[in-house]
Design an enzyme around this catalytic site. Structure first.
Site, PDB file in Angstrom:
ATOM      1  N   CYS A   2       0.829  -1.193   0.000  1.00  0.00           N
ATOM      2  CA  CYS A   2       0.000   0.000   0.000  1.00  0.00           C
ATOM      3  C   CYS A   2       0.868   1.248   0.000  1.00  0.00           C
ATOM      4  CB  CYS A   2      -0.913   0.005   1.227  1.00  0.00           C
ATOM      5  SG  CYS A   2      -1.913  -1.483   1.404  1.00  0.00           S
ATOM      6  N   ILE A  53      -4.093  -7.779  -0.756  1.00  0.00           N
ATOM      7  CA  ILE A  53      -3.296  -9.006  -0.792  1.00  0.00           C
ATOM      8  C   ILE A  53      -3.913 -10.077   0.104  1.00  0.00           C
ATOM      9  CG2 ILE A  53      -1.026 -10.022  -0.358  1.00  0.00           C
ATOM     10  CD1 ILE A  53      -0.988  -8.067  -2.676  1.00  0.00           C
ATOM     11  N   ASN A  75       1.475  -0.008   5.592  1.00  0.00           N
ATOM     12  CA  ASN A  75       2.030  -0.464   4.324  1.00  0.00           C
ATOM     13  C   ASN A  75       2.940  -1.646   4.612  1.00  0.00           C
ATOM     14  OD1 ASN A  75       3.318  -0.748   1.802  1.00  0.00           O
ATOM     15  ND2 ASN A  75       4.784   0.876   2.254  1.00  0.00           N
ATOM     16  N   SER A 363      11.460 -12.482  -4.172  1.00  0.00           N
ATOM     17  CA  SER A 363      12.758 -12.193  -4.789  1.00  0.00           C
ATOM     18  C   SER A 363      13.876 -12.817  -3.966  1.00  0.00           C
ATOM     19  CB  SER A 363      12.976 -10.675  -4.899  1.00  0.00           C
ATOM     20  OG  SER A 363      13.452 -10.145  -3.674  1.00  0.00           O
TER      21      SER A 363
END
Length: 632
Positions: A2, A53, A75, A363
């Site tokens: 966010c 999400i 966030n 990642s």
């Protein structure tokens, strides 16, 4: 993931215009296209843009606690929120949603600011306590999620996930901090202790700030730090097993999502390790994506395809043209501050590819910093051993002059490029590491600055904060200090900034399992020989992953994203490089010596020298300052 923004009045209580908060949030719409909200009370306003999400429909923000005591904009992701929720329910808490945001509210109401140590994840949030009339601003341990702050002329403090959120506030001053120019030219980015705009701050990683209406703003407080001061004593086999346990926990905890999830796959050790452990934990094929290049020497897609085939992933590949320089304007807008890590371009492209099929991508970032995977760390490890063998006087009086006299042979084979090594060995370890990490050497920077900028800089040199950080690090060895600096300085300033902005630009949530703080803390206590052995970094990680990955993946030379800026600045961007010394906004600023800069441009254009990194930095600096309205 966010975007958050807000305004808080320190030392007074004034009304907050909700329209101002809304405009700040609108500047962050790319971070949260799925929803928006603004909440205000006397002296405070909080705003939010949501990328859904978890608990897609049930966790709108700003969110008030069940008892109405506090409100939050958040966030990030809390990966242990279910365990925390169970614990809090046992203590009497009641929940109306199934997401992680409400868990933070309940944790704060139970433990106050000490709740931060219980949160496992990446986050930046603002939590207003209506009873205490305080605002808690907090950032995660390693700085995965950003938070910018700025005091304003009306006595308020504005904050936002990105600088562009602050820029939407009409009272924000837009004056360049000259020290940030020195920092940027040294490192290729503006580190977290500085901002390109004077007066703007970044909340440091692992810090919180508690603000009150009845007193002026107070400095940030450190709530977490990484320590290299201890050492594990277990056997090699036991440490390998424990490392593998932490890796599995880190990966599986980040696979929770109510939206499609995948992974970046470069074919290197780190991303391949993440994909291997995802495949082990998943019933369905892992969705993976890779970016290739039309220049064979820098293309890694064959390695990524090898891993994709090995683990049966749903793999997608896209090639980027070596002529992809037309995206530079987009990049400067994306980062706000000048950012010269040229790998940002392919990182953005792989995020675009991932977003076509997933909303969350894991990642491999973080393993190099945590486990000594960078070539510079391995060199530093060996240099420190040499410093211990050679007398200080010999290093200072013999190697120093020899290094200054040695030619800068960038064109020569690597073993013959001894200038930086000799200069590094001549000094202490921290100064040597700073020298090796810097992009533009101090002597060149000093000659490049025009007199007016030199006066503004005074005796400030960008290397000193890094040297001080290394010298004060909780550590036992030079390798410890180098890794500490990479985790605290390089990682949040460069790597995590790059991944956050490029992923959020396409509304993609990137998660870094190899930055799980429990894994980081475990790795920091490994003996040096478990991190570096011979010429190999990440030694124990590679040993642990041999059960999953072939040796040609684990032990091949490290290769990162490469962008052909050298060729661009001799070809399609040559005119822009030449303009730096003539009629460009940067040339008109009178910050730099045009004669010296002209010589650097000419030498690069003719092929006599490779000055591409410096010229690229100056081009990105110019574009950013034009975007910020500093240059006309």
């Amino acid at each position: 993931m966010c975007g958050i923004a807000g305004i808080f009045h320190c030392g007074t209580i004034k009304p907050v215009d909700p329209a101002r908060v809304e405009r700040m949030c609108d500047a962050l719409v790319h971070r949260g296209p799925d929803g928006a909200g603004v909440w205000t009370a006397p002296g405070v306003g909080l705003g939010h843009r949501r990328l859904s999400i978890i608990d897609l429909a049930g966790s709108p923000q700003p969110m008030l606690s069940a008892d109405g005591r506090s409100v939050i904009v958040f966030n990030g992701e809390i990966y242990n929120f279910r365990e925390l929720r169970t614990e809090l329910e046992g203590l009497g808490a009641q929940f109306r949603t199934s997401g992680d945001t409400e868990v933070i509210l309940a944790a704060y109401e139970r433990w106050g600011a000490e709740c931060l140590s219980r949160l496992h994840g990446m986050f930046a949030f603002a939590l207003y306590d209506l009873r205490q009339q305080t605002l808690l601003l907090a950032r995660d341990r390693l700085g995965v999620k950003p938070l910018f702050m700025a005091p304003l002329s009306d006595g308020s403090l504005a904050f936002a996930s990105e600088l562009k959120g602050l820029l939407a506030h009409p009272l924000l001053r837009r004056d360049v901090d000259p020290l940030a120019i020195e920092d940027y030219l040294t490192w290729g980015y503006v580190p977290d202790h500085r901002s390109i705009l004077a007066g703007v701050e970044k909340l440091p990683a692992g810090h919180f700030r508690l603000l009150r209406h009845d007193r002026p703003a107070t400095p940030p407080v450190k709530w977490w730090d990484i320590s290299f001061a201890q050492r594990h004593r277990g056997s090699e086999r036991d440490l390998e097993a424990e490392l593998l346990h932490h890796l599995r926990e880190a990966v599986t905890s980040r696979m929770a999502a109510d939206v499609p999830l995948g992974a970046f796959l470069s074919g290197g050790v780190d991303s391949s390790s993440v994909v291997a452990l995802m495949a082990e934990a998943s019933r369905d094929p892992v969705r993976t994506c890779s970016i290739g290049f039309d220049v064979a020497a820098v293309d890694e897609t064959s390695y990524a395809s090898q891993i994709a085939e090995r683990f049966g992933t749903d793999h997608r590949v896209r090639r980027v043209s070596s002529e992809d320089f037309d995206a530079l304007e987009t990049l400067s807008t994306m980062f706000d501050e000048p950012f010269a890590d040229a790998s940002a371009l392919p990182t953005w492209r792989v995020c675009q590819l991932a977003r076509e099929s997933v909303t969350v991508a894991l990642s491999g970032d973080g393993a190099d910093e945590a486990m000594a995977g960078y070539r510079r760390q391995v060199f530093h490890f060996h240099e420190e051993r040499m410093r211990g063998l050679l007398p200080a006087g010999f290093r200072r009086n013999v190697l120093g002059p020899l290094g200054r006299a040695y030619p800068k042979a960038d064109w020569a084979p690597r073993p013959l490029r001894a200038k930086a090594t000799l200069l590094s060995l001549a000094g202490d370890g921290s100064s040597g590491y700073a020298l090796g990490l810097s992009v533009v050497p101090a002597k060149l920077r000093e000659g490049l600055y025009a007199p007016a900028l030199r006066r503004l800089l005074g005796d400030y040199r960008a290397e000193q904060p890094l040297i001080d950080m290394m010298n004060q690090a909780p550590s036992q060895s030079g390798l410890d200090r180098a890794q500490y600096a990479d985790l605290k300085f390089w990682l949040p300033g460069d790597i995590l900034t790059k991944v956050d902005r490029t992923s959020m630009a396409v509304s993609l949530e990137a998660r870094e399992p190899l930055l799980d703080h429990r894994l980081i803390e475990f790795a920091a206590a490994l003996p040096d020989r478990m991190r570096v052995r011979g010429g190999q970094g990440k030694w124990l990680l590679k040993k642990a992953m041999r059960r999953y990955l072939p040796d040609d993946i684990l032990y091949r030379p490290k290769q990162g994203f490469v962008t052909p800026i050298k060729e661009w600045l001799r070809g399609p961007l040559a005119n822009e490089a030449r303009a730096l010394t003539a009629n460009s906004p940067l040339a008109r600023s009178e910050w730099f010596d045009k004669t010296l800069l002209g010589g650097l441009v000419a030498a690069h254009s003719s092929g006599l020298a490779d000055n591409s990194r410096l010229l690229w930095q100056l081009l990105m600096l110019e574009r950013s300052l034009v975007r910020l309205g500093i240059f006309a």
